[in-house]
Design a protein around this motif. Structure first.
Motif, short mmCIF file in Angstrom:
data_model
loop_
_atom_site.label_atom_id
_atom_site.label_comp_id
_atom_site.label_asym_id
_atom_site.label_seq_id
_atom_site.Cartn_x
_atom_site.Cartn_y
_atom_site.Cartn_z
N LYS A 20 0.84 -1.20 0.00
CA LYS A 20 0.00 0.00 0.00
C LYS A 20 0.88 1.25 0.00
CE LYS A 20 -3.84 -2.16 2.49
NZ LYS A 20 -4.71 -2.11 3.69
N PRO A 21 0.38 2.33 -0.57
CA PRO A 21 1.15 3.58 -0.61
C PRO A 21 1.51 4.06 0.81
CG PRO A 21 -0.74 3.70 -2.07
CD PRO A 21 -0.92 2.45 -1.27
N LEU A 22 2.62 4.78 0.91
CA LEU A 22 3.10 5.25 2.21
C LEU A 22 2.10 6.19 2.88
CD1 LEU A 22 5.35 5.47 4.30
CD2 LEU A 22 6.34 7.32 2.92
N TRP A 23 1.50 7.11 2.13
CA TRP A 23 0.60 8.09 2.74
C TRP A 23 -0.61 7.44 3.35
CZ3 TRP A 23 -4.45 8.70 1.26
CH2 TRP A 23 -4.83 8.14 0.03
N ARG A 24 -1.08 6.33 2.72
CA ARG A 24 -2.24 5.64 3.28
C ARG A 24 -1.86 4.97 4.60
NH1 ARG A 24 -5.41 2.06 -1.00
NH2 ARG A 24 -6.72 1.88 0.88
N ARG A 25 -0.65 4.44 4.66
CA ARG A 25 -0.21 3.81 5.90
C ARG A 25 -0.06 4.85 7.02
NH1 ARG A 25 5.03 0.70 4.49
NH2 ARG A 25 5.09 2.14 2.74
N ILE A 26 0.44 6.07 6.66
CA ILE A 26 0.60 7.14 7.66
C ILE A 26 -0.76 7.59 8.18
CG2 ILE A 26 1.34 9.52 7.99
CD1 ILE A 26 3.62 8.98 6.05
N VAL A 27 -1.70 7.79 7.26
CA VAL A 27 -3.05 8.22 7.67
C VAL A 27 -3.68 7.17 8.56
CG1 VAL A 27 -5.38 8.70 6.83
CG2 VAL A 27 -3.40 9.69 5.67
N ARG A 28 -3.51 5.89 8.16
CA ARG A 28 -4.11 4.81 8.95
C ARG A 28 -3.50 4.76 10.36
NH1 ARG A 28 -2.94 -0.75 9.56
NH2 ARG A 28 -4.79 -2.06 9.87
N SER A 29 -2.18 4.95 10.42
CA SER A 29 -1.52 4.93 11.72
C SER A 29 -1.97 6.11 12.60
CB SER A 29 0.00 4.98 11.55
OG SER A 29 0.44 3.83 10.83
N VAL A 30 -2.03 7.28 11.96
CA VAL A 30 -2.47 8.47 12.72
C VAL A 30 -3.88 8.28 13.23
CG1 VAL A 30 -3.06 10.92 12.50
CG2 VAL A 30 -0.91 10.06 11.53
N PHE A 31 -4.74 7.72 12.39
CA PHE A 31 -6.12 7.51 12.80
C PHE A 31 -6.20 6.54 13.98
CE2 PHE A 31 -10.08 5.10 12.52
CZ PHE A 31 -11.02 6.12 12.61
N ILE A 32 -5.45 5.45 13.85
CA ILE A 32 -5.49 4.44 14.92
C ILE A 32 -4.94 5.00 16.22
CG2 ILE A 32 -4.55 2.22 15.66
CD1 ILE A 32 -4.65 1.33 12.73
N TRP A 33 -3.75 5.62 16.11
CA TRP A 33 -3.15 6.17 17.32
C TRP A 33 -3.96 7.34 17.87
CZ3 TRP A 33 0.17 3.90 20.32
CH2 TRP A 33 1.02 2.93 19.80
N GLY A 34 -4.52 8.15 16.99
CA GLY A 34 -5.36 9.26 17.45
C GLY A 34 -6.58 8.75 18.19
N ALA A 35 -7.19 7.72 17.62
CA ALA A 35 -8.37 7.16 18.28
C ALA A 35 -7.99 6.56 19.63
CB ALA A 35 -8.99 6.11 17.39
N ALA A 36 -6.83 5.90 19.66
CA ALA A 36 -6.39 5.31 20.91
C ALA A 36 -6.10 6.37 21.97
CB ALA A 36 -5.15 4.45 20.68
N LEU A 37 -5.39 7.42 21.54
CA LEU A 37 -5.09 8.50 22.48
C LEU A 37 -6.35 9.23 22.91
CD1 LEU A 37 -1.83 9.99 20.89
CD2 LEU A 37 -2.02 8.61 22.97
N GLY A 38 -7.26 9.42 21.94
CA GLY A 38 -8.52 10.07 22.29
C GLY A 38 -9.32 9.26 23.30
N LEU A 39 -9.30 7.93 23.08
CA LEU A 39 -10.01 7.05 24.00
C LEU A 39 -9.38 7.11 25.39
CD1 LEU A 39 -12.18 4.94 24.52
CD2 LEU A 39 -10.56 3.19 23.73
N LEU A 40 -8.04 7.10 25.42
CA LEU A 40 -7.35 7.19 26.71
C LEU A 40 -7.63 8.53 27.37
CD1 LEU A 40 -3.85 5.63 25.87
CD2 LEU A 40 -5.66 4.66 27.32
N GLY A 41 -7.65 9.63 26.56
CA GLY A 41 -7.94 10.95 27.12
C GLY A 41 -9.35 11.02 27.68
N ALA A 42 -10.29 10.41 26.94
CA ALA A 42 -11.68 10.41 27.42
C ALA A 42 -11.81 9.63 28.72
CB ALA A 42 -12.59 9.84 26.34
N ILE A 43 -11.10 8.50 28.77
CA ILE A 43 -11.14 7.71 29.99
C ILE A 43 -10.53 8.49 31.16
CG2 ILE A 43 -10.24 5.62 31.10
CD1 ILE A 43 -10.39 4.24 28.37
N PHE A 44 -9.39 9.15 30.88
CA PHE A 44 -8.73 9.94 31.92
C PHE A 44 -9.63 11.09 32.37
CE2 PHE A 44 -6.16 13.62 33.09
CZ PHE A 44 -5.41 13.10 34.13
N LEU A 45 -10.25 11.79 31.40
CA LEU A 45 -11.13 12.91 31.74
C LEU A 45 -12.33 12.44 32.54
CD1 LEU A 45 -11.85 15.91 31.47
CD2 LEU A 45 -12.94 15.38 29.28
N ALA A 46 -12.93 11.32 32.09
CA ALA A 46 -14.09 10.81 32.80
C ALA A 46 -13.72 10.40 34.22
CB ALA A 46 -14.66 9.61 32.04
#
Length: 729
Positions: A20-46
């Motif tokens: 797969k193209p590099l940019w798609r892998r970067i976007v996919r990684s950012v999305f996954i890590w962003g979602a993970a960090l967002g989930l952790l932030g939400a858990i921490f905030l809650a």
């Protein structure tokens, strides 16, 4: 024999899938890590909100808690001047608070109050958008819930940590209490200025009745106070309060709380503001001194006691002196400083209740002839003495022709008399000679902080100044030409006696040589004894100066006696002319009335007016050393002998080299005149009897400008000083 089994294998297995193209892998990684960090932030905030919610006090506990810091202000003798701190009215339940008050507050502070969860992302985005469009924040993003959290649990210092804690607390408050409860808490606890916390205290303070009877115009004014209580207080600045109230009415109409016709029909200028009781001129002083606590103390909310320099008896005398002498329809201000700069009394106006504007520390007005203090000090530093002769005559400088009061001229007088009778033409000549920039520099040296112009007319006091700055300048003269820093707080303690701050006296810096301070004190004393300041006499030595501006818009008197320096100003706030107002009348009388009380318990002090002149001033001019010009000869710069009376030049003068006499007569070398005894001729006397009498003071008539204790230590000049005329300027 086995054959290669891979010969007939087909390509296209799993290992050969396209990458797969590099940019798609970067976007996919950012999305996954962003979602993970967002989930952790939400858990921490809650989790943070949950724990904070559990730690929050009960609603009844929050109702009983109080905000604000109690401050007891004490005089120099320890007596209590005033007690400042929070004022609370009756607690009003949500249903008891008028609907119009609730609507006005929500409209102006948080119009999405009913929709958000404690923080308002939409409001934040709107504030950021305005920030980028206009370059600065024009509206805050803090919700009512956030403001409540800050008022109860936090402080107003801005930091990202504090904002994060504020957001967590707001979310917890919204989870634990209803919107109505939060609004009830807010309206009963928010600060409205003047020490008033809650709408009932504000209503009683500003309008004289409970908050249950608030009208729409009154509610608009109170709702407008939260943004800046000190700026929009109706008791401090009614016009500012009206302007802010009209903004609130416009927002209420825009959001449908009231109709536009109703908003247009309301005239806020008709709202009656309650008169405050128990206020007096002491509040001018506390308003000036207490803000300095922000610089003197670390941040604290505990009750404190502030010990000040104010003397109650002197403050009472200062208030009476202004009230009894100020012309009708005008204002007055007074500042009195001890020799170390401690403020003994301060009056910022005739009535603190009707106007808490402090004219003693904030107003800038033209000082008139009081400014001549700096003109004459610059002249003294440049070489003048009080006894130097000058000529009071018409003068024009760069097209400007100053006039004396009465448009009369005294002719030849001394500098002391010119100052005592405030001769404008002499001040103009002196300023022109020493330089107007030099006069401005002298004023800066003595603590004048406002803008100073350097046009010729500046010598007559056209630059605006503050009363406290001018008083400081005269105090520095009283201190012998050393710096004095006005201050009002001596120490700050807790209620248990722990010292949080202690004032430390600092050695003043030398501003001018001693002979300059002595000379100007000599002239200031003459002004009160025989000049324009005679109304300021108090039965003991006083040095001072009057000041009157054009068309009698301002009247000043500033002076000192027995270590106390006092400045008095009178005039109208709108700078209109006041008939009959002059520094030598009402201000000088107010000065005298106050100073008689202020110095009553102090010993009489004579002024130090002895002029210890520097060497360069003690050296007489060459011509003055020669005595009578008809009695002797002198040599010019070329070594030629000249007869002063006739201007005759004697060419028979020999030349000198390194102190040795040249060769005898010869071609081109004249014979030295023979004053030897062989021909009976004698050299002329070095000085005649008249010169010696003047140089030693024998047979010299008493200067009519001198009085006992004034100028008696002036070192006499070898001969009368030359008359200084306008031609020298």
């Amino acid at each position: 024999m086995a054959k290669n089994s891979g010969r007939g294998r087909k390509s296209g297995g799993p290992s050969s899938r396209p990458t797969k193209p590099l940019w798609r892998r970067i976007v996919r990684s950012v999305f996954i890590w962003g979602a993970a960090l967002g989930l952790l932030g939400a858990i921490f905030l809650a989790t943070a909100v949950l724990f904070t919610m559990r730690e929050l006090p009960s609603y009844s506990a929050l109702k009983s808690s109080q905000n604000g810091q109690m401050i007891v202000v004490r005089a120099r003798d320890g007596t209590e001047l005033v007690s400042l701190g929070p004022s609370y009215g009756r607690w009003l339940s949500y249903d008891q608070i008028p609907q119009v008050m609730r609507d006005a507050m929500v409209t102006v502070e948080d119009r999405r109050f009913r929709e958000h969860i404690g923080v308002d992302p939409i409001g934040m985005l709107r504030a950021v958008k305005v920030r980028f469009e206009r370059g600065h924040f024009r509206e805050g993003a803090s919700t009512i819930t956030q403001q409540l959290a800050r008022n109860i649990f936090l402080n107003n210092s801005y930091s990202w940590t504090r904002k994060a804690r504020e957001a967590v607390l707001a979310l917890a408050l919204e989870r634990k209490f209803s919107k109505d409860q939060i609004l009830e808490l807010y309206l009963n606890k928010v600060y409205f200025g003047g020490g008033a916390y809650g709408i009932d205290a504000a209503s009683r303070k500003f309008f004289g009745h409970p908050a249950t009877g608030l009208t729409t115009p009154e509610a608009a004014i109170i709702a407008g106070l939260v943004k800046a209580p000190s700026n929009y207080s109706p008791t401090a600045d009614m016009q500012a309060a009206i302007g802010r109230g009209n903004v609130v009415l416009g927002l209420m109409a825009k959001n449908g709380v009231i109709s536009q016709d109703e908003a247009d029909a309301i005239d806020l200028s008709q709202v009656k503001v309650a008169k405050e009781e128990g206020q007096n001129s002491v509040r001018y002083f506390t308003d000036w001194a207490l803000p300095q606590l922000d610089l003197l103390l670390p941040e604290t909310n505990e009750p404190i006691e502030v010990w000040t320099t104010l003397d109650p008896a002197m403050q009472k005398a200062a208030t009476a002196a202004i009230d009894n002498n100020v012309p009708k329809g005008t204002q007055g201000a007074l500042v009195s400083l001890d020799r170390d700069g401690g403020v003994l009394a301060m009056v910022g106006g005739t009535d603190y209740v009707s106007s808490n504007y402090n004219r003693a520390t904030n107003a800038v007005r033209q000082p008139g002839s009081a400014w001549k203090l700096f003109v004459y000090m610059a002249a003294l530093e440049a070489g003048y003495t009080p006894s130097d002769r000058v000529v009071d005559e018409p003068v024009t400088i760069d097209g400007w022709s100053p006039q004396n009061s009465g448009r009369s001229y005294a002719g030849e007088i001394d500098v002391r008399t010119a100052f005592a009778y405030s001769k404008n033409t002499i001040a103009a000549q002196l300023g022109n000679e020493v330089g107007f920039g030099t006069v401005a520099s002298m004023a800066r040296r003595f603590g004048i902080t406002t803008a100073i112009n350097t046009q010729p007319a500046m010598v007559l006091g056209t630059s605006e100044v503050r009363v406290i700055d001018m008083t400081r300048a005269f105090a520095e003269v009283s201190a012998g030409g050393t710096s004095v820093e006005p201050y009002g707080i001596t120490k700050v303690t807790t209620t248990n006696g722990e010292v949080l701050y202690q004032h430390k006296s600092v050695q003043g810096q030398v501003l001018v040589p001693h002979y300059v301070a002595a000379g100007i004190t000599d002239m200031l004393q003459t002004t009160v004894a025989t000049g324009t300041g005679r109304a300021a006499q108090i039965g003991r030595p006083v040095a001072g100066k009057t000041g009157t501006t054009s068309s009698n818009k301002d009247g000043w008197f500033l002076g000192f006696s027995s270590g106390i320096t006092t400045g008095v100003w009178m005039g109208r706030d709108d700078a209109k002319a006041v008939r009959g107002l002059s520094g030598g009348h009402a201000p000088a009388r107010a000065f005298a009335d106050y100073m008689k009380v202020a110095v009553a318990k102090r010993p009489v002090e004579e002024f130090d007016t002895k002029l210890q002149l520097p060497e360069w001033q003690l050296e007489p001019d060459d011509e003055q050393l020669q005595g009578d010009p008809d009695d002797y000869y002198y040599t010019d710069e070329n070594g030629n002998l000249v007869h002063p009376g006739t201007g005759t030049q004697y060419d028979e003068q020999p030349r000198y080299d390194d102190g040795a006499v040249g060769p005898g007569p010869g071609p081109g070398i004249p014979q030295v005149p023979d004053y030897g005894q062989q021909n009976g001729a004698m050299p002329p006397p070095a000085a005649n009897d008249d010169f010696l009498n003047r140089a030693t003071g024998r047979g010299t008539a008493q200067d009519p400008g001198l009085r006992p204790g004034q100028g008696t230590g002036v070192v006499p000049r070898p001969s009368p000083s030359p008359v200084r005329t306008s031609g020298a300027y």
